[in-house]
Scaffold this active site. Structure first.
Site, PDB file in Angstrom:
ATOM      1  N   HIS A 464       0.827  -1.203   0.000  1.00  0.00           N
ATOM      2  CA  HIS A 464       0.000   0.000   0.000  1.00  0.00           C
ATOM      3  C   HIS A 464       0.871   1.268   0.000  1.00  0.00           C
ATOM      4  O   HIS A 464       0.719   2.145  -0.847  1.00  0.00           O
ATOM      5  CB  HIS A 464      -0.906  -0.030   1.238  1.00  0.00           C
ATOM      6  CG  HIS A 464      -1.781   1.170   1.390  1.00  0.00           C
ATOM      7  ND1 HIS A 464      -3.112   1.165   1.060  1.00  0.00           N
ATOM      8  CD2 HIS A 464      -1.516   2.437   1.830  1.00  0.00           C
ATOM      9  CE1 HIS A 464      -3.629   2.357   1.295  1.00  0.00           C
ATOM     10  NE2 HIS A 464      -2.683   3.153   1.763  1.00  0.00           N
ATOM     11  N   GLU A 465       1.796   1.317   0.929  1.00  0.00           N
ATOM     12  CA  GLU A 465       2.631   2.520   1.039  1.00  0.00           C
ATOM     13  C   GLU A 465       3.483   2.715  -0.214  1.00  0.00           C
ATOM     14  O   GLU A 465       3.748   3.845  -0.632  1.00  0.00           O
ATOM     15  CB  GLU A 465       3.493   2.488   2.299  1.00  0.00           C
ATOM     16  CG  GLU A 465       2.698   2.431   3.614  1.00  0.00           C
ATOM     17  CD  GLU A 465       1.592   3.479   3.725  1.00  0.00           C
ATOM     18  OE1 GLU A 465       1.702   4.553   3.118  1.00  0.00           O
ATOM     19  OE2 GLU A 465       0.584   3.206   4.421  1.00  0.00           O
ATOM     20  N   HIS A 468       1.599   4.583  -2.880  1.00  0.00           N
ATOM     21  CA  HIS A 468       1.687   6.038  -2.684  1.00  0.00           C
ATOM     22  C   HIS A 468       3.038   6.555  -3.177  1.00  0.00           C
ATOM     23  O   HIS A 468       3.126   7.583  -3.853  1.00  0.00           O
ATOM     24  CB  HIS A 468       1.576   6.387  -1.196  1.00  0.00           C
ATOM     25  CG  HIS A 468       0.194   6.309  -0.639  1.00  0.00           C
ATOM     26  ND1 HIS A 468      -0.875   6.968  -1.197  1.00  0.00           N
ATOM     27  CD2 HIS A 468      -0.304   5.673   0.452  1.00  0.00           C
ATOM     28  CE1 HIS A 468      -1.974   6.730  -0.476  1.00  0.00           C
ATOM     29  NE2 HIS A 468      -1.646   5.942   0.522  1.00  0.00           N
ATOM     30  N   HIS A 471       3.297   6.855  -6.878  1.00  0.00           N
ATOM     31  CA  HIS A 471       2.520   8.002  -7.347  1.00  0.00           C
ATOM     32  C   HIS A 471       3.388   9.267  -7.255  1.00  0.00           C
ATOM     33  O   HIS A 471       3.349  10.138  -8.113  1.00  0.00           O
ATOM     34  CB  HIS A 471       1.280   8.137  -6.459  1.00  0.00           C
ATOM     35  CG  HIS A 471       0.160   8.927  -7.061  1.00  0.00           C
ATOM     36  ND1 HIS A 471      -0.977   9.233  -6.364  1.00  0.00           N
ATOM     37  CD2 HIS A 471      -0.010   9.476  -8.284  1.00  0.00           C
ATOM     38  CE1 HIS A 471      -1.797   9.941  -7.126  1.00  0.00           C
ATOM     39  NE2 HIS A 471      -1.224  10.101  -8.299  1.00  0.00           N
TER      40      HIS A 471
HETATM   41 ZN   LIG Z   1      -2.866   5.225   2.068  1.00  0.00          ZN
END
Ligand SMILES: [Zn+2]
Length: 672
Positions: A464-465, A468, A471
Site C-alpha cells: 500500500h505505502e 503512494h 505516485h
Molecule cells: Zn494510504
C-alpha cells in the site's frame, strides 16, 4: 553552518539538531517574505517571473519543513518536539498571510484572465485554478478583522492538531504491562514473546513487557488465552488519551476545540459546515453524496456482518463454552474461528514473509509492472541505522527519484504506516529536482539471526505505502505544485496505494517472494488456497467498521454545533450502521489521529471512495493479465505520471476508458 539552510539533494539527517530548526525556519520565512515583497511589485506577472518564483520559495520552505516534521514523526524527543512546536505558529502565520495576500491573488487572477492562460498547458492551468480556489479558502475575500480572526483560528488549529497527536503518542507509551509469570502469556506467538522479552531486558527487567504499540497490541488481542489479561490490555488501548486515563494526555478538550474551530473557519467563509468546506477540493461533489455512498455500502455489508457475528457467537459457544462475547474476546475468537475453518492464521504465514525477501519481491513486481529499476544506495547520514535509501530508475538508467525506508517499530516513532512525499519533482532551466519520499512502517525488528517476519497483513501494508510512493516518484510533471501526490484530490489519493495491495494476493506475484525464512520452501499451494479462502473472512464486519469511522468523521464535521456531544454522535452512528457495539469505556475517537491531526478530516470516507476506483482499475489487470506490461504502462502514463495536474475523474477515464463503477469492489469483497 545550519544544515537545514544548506540542503543538498541528499540531506545529512543525522546532522540536523533541534537547535537548527527554529533559526532555519525563521530565516527561510524571512527570506521568503522579502522575495514576496518583490513579487508584489511585478507589473506584468507571467508564469515564469511570478508563479514559478513563488513556487520555488514555497518549495524551499516545504522541503525544510518536511524534514523537520518527518524527524518529529520518526525520532521524537523532548528537544525536537519543543523546536517543532515552536515553529508551528510561525509557519501557520506565514501561510495565512500569503493565503490572504490580495496582491498575489490579483496576480493570479490577471494571469487567469489574460491571453497567456489560453496558451498554457493543462498543468499550468490547473495550478492557476487551484491557487485561485486556495485563496478563497484561505479567506482572501474577507474583511480585515475577519481575516485576522481566520488567521488566529488556523494558527490555533495547527497547534491543537499537534497536541492531539502528541497526546496519543505519549499516552500509548505511558502504558506497559510487566509480566513475570510466563503462563499468563499462553497462546502468544514466539515472535511477539521474544520482542516482549527484549523490551523487558532493555529496561533491566526479568520477564516480559507488553506495550500498546500496534504489533504487540494486535498480537496480544489475537492470541493471549488469558481473558482478564486481554481485557486489561483492551481497556488501556481503547481509553488512551481520554478522560478515563492520565489527565496529562486527555484529548477531550483538544478534540472539542478542534471541531469547534473548524466549523467557525468554514462559517467565516460562508460554508454551512466544515464538511462542505472540505469537499471544495475533493472529488465528491456535496456532503449528501458522501453520506449516501457510505449508507449504501453499509446496507450492502450489513447482512454479511450480521451473519458473520452470528457464526462467531455460535462457534465460541460450541467450541469454548463462551456464552457472551466481550469486545476483548472478539478478535481472539475470530482468529480461532479462522484457524478452525481455514487452518490458516497470520502466524502460520509469518515465516513465509521475511522482510528482506518481501522487499525484493515487491521491487521485482514494481519493475515488471511499470518498467523501472530499483537500486539501493549507501548513505551514512540517515536518522537511524536501520533506515535504507534507494533510487528508482527508468529502464535506460535515467534516474526518476529516491526513497527512504524506515520500517521497524521503535520508541519515539509514531505508530502506523505512511508515505511522505517530501520532495516534489521540479524542472527549472538548469536543474531537475528529483522527487523523494519517506516510507515508514512499524514492523517487528529483526531478532539476532531472525529477520523481521511479517504477517500477510503487514505485507499488504507495505505494498500500500509503495503505491503512494510510486505516485509521488513516477510523476512526469515539472511543476512542484501538482507533481506526484501534490494537488491530488484527497478522495482519489488512495487509488495507487489500494491498487498495489492486490498483488500481495496473487499467486504469480507471491511466488516471487513468499518463501520460508529457514527452509527456503515456497509458500505451499495448499496454504495459498487457504489464504484465498480466508480472504473474505469477516469482510462484512470489517467493512462496517470502516464505514463507522468514515460516517462518524463525516457527520461530525457536517452536523456539529455547540450542542453536539461527540460521544452521543458516535453512538448514533453505531446504531445506524454497526452490528458490534463496543463497551461504554471505549474512547476510540480520542486517538483517531487521522481526522484530528492528519489530513482525513471530513475525508476518512476517501478510503472507501478510492477503493471503488482501485478495484475497478485492478479489474483491468484481471482482464489483461496481472503482469500485462501494456496495462501497467497505461496506469503509469495516465495516473502515476500525471499527479494532480488534472481532475481524477478525467485521469481515471483516460486509463479505464469509462467512468468508475462499484461492481469490481463488490466482486472483490465477495458481495456480488
Ligand atoms: Zn494510504
Amino acid at each position: 553552518m545550519n544544515p537545514l539552510l544548506n540542503l543538498t539533494d541528499f540531506p545529512a539527517f543525522n546532522q540536523i539538531l533541534p537547535e537548527h530548526i527554529e533559526p532555519a525556519i525563521s530565516q527561510i520565512l524571512s527570506d521568503n517574505r522579502q522575495l514576496i515583497k518583490q513579487l508584489e511589485q511585478l507589473k506584468t506577472p507571467t508564469f515564469e517571473n511570478f508563479v514559478q518564483v513563488l513556487e520555488d520559495l514555497e518549495d524551499r520552505l516545504g522541503v525544510a519543513w518536511w524534514i523537520v516534521s518527518h524527524l518529529h514523526n520518526v525520532a521524537d524527543n523532548d528537544e525536537l518536539r519543543a523546536a517543532y512546536n515552536a515553529c508551528l505558529p510561525l509557519i501557520s502565520a506565514y501561510h495565512s498571510e500569503n493565503g490572504q495576500n490580495s496582491i498575489l491573488f490579483k496576480h493570479y487572477q490577471t494571469l487567469k484572465d489574460s491571453k497567456l492562460y489560453l496558451s498554457f498547458n493543462q498543468t499550468k492551468r490547473q495550478i492557476i485554478d487551484n491557487e485561485l480556489k486556495e485563496f478563497h479558502l484561505s479567506g482572501v475575500d474577507l474583511s480585515d478583522d475577519k481575516k485576522t480572526h481566520f488567521k488566529a483560528i488556523k494558527n490555533e488549529l495547527s497547534q491543537l492538531g499537534a497536541k492531539f497527536e502528541q497526546n496519543v503518542l505519549d499516552a500509548t507509551h505511558a502504558w506497559h504491562k510487566h509480566i513475570v509469570e510466563e503462563s499468563l502469556l499462553d497462546g502468544l506467538p514466539d515472535s511477539t514473546k521474544s520482542f516482549a522479552k527484549q523490551t523487558a531486558k532493555e529496561q533491566g527487567l526479568e520477564g516480559w513487557i507488553l506495550t500498546l504499540d500496534m504489533p504487540c497490541y494486535l498480537s496480544a488481542m489475537n492470541y493471549i488465552k488469558n481473558q482478564s489479561l486481554r481485557e486489561e490490555i483492551y481497556r488501556a488501548f481503547v481509553s488512551r488519551a481520554s478522560e478515563l486515563n492520565d489527565p496529562t494526555f486527555d484529548n477531550s478538550e483538544v478534540m472539542l476545540q478542534i471541531i469547534t474551530l473548524r466549523q467557525q473557519k468554514a462559517n467565516l467563509l460562508n460554508y454551512k459546515n466544515y464538511a462542505e468546506y472540505s469537499l471544495v477540493k475533493k472529488m465528491a461533489e456535496f456532503p449528501e453524496k458522501v453520506i449516501e455512498f457510505l449508507l449504501d455500502l453499509a446496507k450492502r455489508a450489513k447482512p454479511f456482518a450480521e451473519r458473520e457475528l452470528h457464526e462467531l457467537q455460535g462457534f465460541a459457544k460450541t467450541e469454548y463454552g463462551i456464552a457472551e462475547l466481550n469486545a476483548w474476546d472478539i478478535p481472539y475468537y475470530s482468529e480461532r474461528l479462522k484457524e478452525y475453518r481455514y487452518a490458516v492464521s497470520q502466524e502460520i504465514l509469518r515465516p513465509y514473509f521475511p522482510l528482506p525477501k518481501v522487499l525484493q519481491g515487491l521491487f521485482q513486481i514494481i519493475e515488471k509492472l511499470f518498467v523501472v529499476q530499483i537500486q539501493k544506495i549507501e548513505h551514512d547520514h540517515l536518522w537511524h541505522n536501520s533506515v535504507e535509501f534507494y533510487k528508482i530508475l527508468n529502464k535506460n538508467n535515467e534516474i526518476l527519484g529516491y526513497f527512504y525506508l524506515d520500517l521497524y517499530v521503535r520508541k519515539g516513532k509514531r505508530g502506523g504506516a505512511w508515505m511522505g512525499g517530501f520532495r516534489p519533482r521540479k524542472v527549472r532551466k538548469q536543474h531537475l529536482q528529483y522527487p523523494a519520499s519517506f516510507i515508514a512502517c512499524n514492523f517487528p525488528q529483526p531478532m539476532g539471526e531472525t529477520p523481521s517476519l511479517l504477517t500477510h497483513q503487514e505485507v499488504t501494508t507495505l505494498f500500500h505505502e509503495f503505491g503512494h510512493a510510486l505516485h509521488h516518484l513516477l510523476t512526469e510533471i515539472e511543476e512542484p505544485a501538482v507533481a506526484g501526490i501534490r494537488g491530488v484530490a484527497w478522495d482519489a489519493v488512495e487509488l495507487p496505494s489500494q491498487l498495489l495491495e492486490n498483488w500481495a494476493w496473487e499467486k504469480e506475484a507471491l511466488d516471487l517472494f513468499a518463501e520460508h525464512y529457514q527452509t527456503g520452501e515456497k509458500l505451499p499451494e495448499e496454504l495459498f488456497q487457504k489464504m484465498q479462502a480466508a480472504k473474505h473472512f469477516q469482510i462484512g464486519l470489517f467493512m462496517l467498521r470502516q464505514i463507522e469511522f468514515a460516517l462518524f468523521d463525516f457527520r461530525l464535521h457536517f452536523e456539529f454545533n455547540d450542542q453536539t456531544n461527540i460521544q452521543a454522535l458516535l453512538d448514533d452512528v453505531r446504531k445506524q450502521v454497526t452490528v458490534i457495539f463496543p463497551p461504554d469505556f471505549n474512547r476510540f475517537q480520542y486517538s483517531f489521529t487521522h481526522i484530528f491531526s492528519g489530513g482525513y478530516s471530513a475525508g476518512y470516507y476517501s478510503y472507501k471512495w478510492a477503493e471503488v476506483l482501485s478495484a475497478d482499475a485492478f479489474s483491468m489487470f484481471e482482464e489483461k493479465g496481472i503482469f500485462d506490461r501494456e496495462t501497467g504502462l497505461k496506469f503509469r502514463e495516465h495516473i502515476l505520471a500525471k499527479g494532480g495536474s488534472e481532475s481524477p475523474m478525467v485521469l481515471f477515464k483516460n486509463f479505464r476508458g469509462r467512468e468508475p463503477n462499484i461492481d469490481a469492489l463488490l466482486r472483490h469483497c465477495g458481495m456480488k
